[in-house]
Enzyme design. Structure first.
Site, short mmCIF file in Angstrom:
data_model
loop_
_atom_site.label_atom_id
_atom_site.label_comp_id
_atom_site.label_asym_id
_atom_site.label_seq_id
_atom_site.Cartn_x
_atom_site.Cartn_y
_atom_site.Cartn_z
N TYR A 151 36.87 56.50 34.68
CA TYR A 151 38.07 56.69 34.41
C TYR A 151 39.48 56.98 34.26
CZ TYR A 151 34.32 60.35 35.85
OH TYR A 151 32.98 60.77 36.26
N CYS A 195 29.27 61.13 28.09
CA CYS A 195 29.95 60.55 28.99
C CYS A 195 29.46 60.34 30.63
CB CYS A 195 30.47 62.38 29.25
SG CYS A 195 29.36 62.71 29.60
N HIS A 196 27.99 60.14 30.42
CA HIS A 196 27.18 59.41 31.43
C HIS A 196 28.05 58.07 32.22
CE1 HIS A 196 24.79 58.89 28.57
NE2 HIS A 196 24.51 57.11 29.00
#
Length: 206
Positions: free
Chosen positions: A144, A175-176
């Site tokens: 992130y 986004c995984h």
């Protein structure tokens, strides 16, 4: 001696069985006519996948939504009707390309998607984050914090997490592939199990 059926019996008698094939043909014709007359703003269908049933929705601009069953498909459709247009209709053929590419992806034959996307459901910084997600290549992950830096705001780690959690196009916009700095998976809109399954499929997790 037999007696004639009463009026009540007649009213409660079973209705003629519905011909499912005919119903499907009529629905298909309705979808085609709606598209031809330019009154179909959001087409949708569902597809089965190793991570459960997925709802696919598209506008004339492109694929606008992919939703897991845990998001409640009826609620997602209601949200699309409110945020985009009430002219929402099941029109599977409009989503054949997306369904085919997803099938190829889950079969291990596709590593990137070649679909037109409509990102109108993501705004501001969240949209910026989604724009960087395809840079994380198949089979790899990024933290992130790394994604926050790539999006131009290294301190916005929580905002990146929020952008991933509200990604309207999971699987397609990956986004995984975003994990915590300590290597833990973190949360996922489709559930941690689905996130792990996608990373295993791509070879990013054993």
């Amino acid at each position: 001696m037999t007696t004639a059926p009463s009026a009540e019996d007649a009213l409660l008698a079973p209705l003629t069985p519905i011909d499912e094939d005919q119903l499907a043909r009529l629905h298909g014709r309705l979808a085609e006519e709606a598209a031809r007359d330019d009154v179909l703003d959001v087409a949708f269908r569902t597809v089965d996948s190793p991570v459960g049933a997925l709802l696919l929705a598209a506008t004339p601009a492109g694929l606008v939504r992919v939703a897991y069953a845990r998001e409640d498909h009826d609620r997602v459709l209601a949200d699309l009707a409110a945020r985009i247009s009430p002219r929402v209709l099941r029109a599977p053929r409009r989503l054949d390309a997306a369904a085919r590419e997803l099938e190829e992806y889950f079969a291990g034959r596709r590593r990137a998607f070649d679909l037109s996307l409509d990102l109108r459901l993501a705004k501001g910084f969240r949209r910026d984050v989604l724009g960087h997600l395809p840079d994380i290549t198949y089979g790899s992950t990024a933290s992130y914090a790394t994604l926050a830096a790539a999006a131009g705001n290294p301190r916005a780690v929580r905002a990146v997490g929020s952008a991933c959690a509200t990604n309207p196009l999971p699987v397609i916009v990956p986004c995984h592939r975003v994990v915590r700095s300590d290597g833990a998976l973190g949360q996922y809109i489709g559930g941690v199990e689905a996130k792990a399954a996608l990373l295993v499929l791509e070879g990013a997790r054993s």
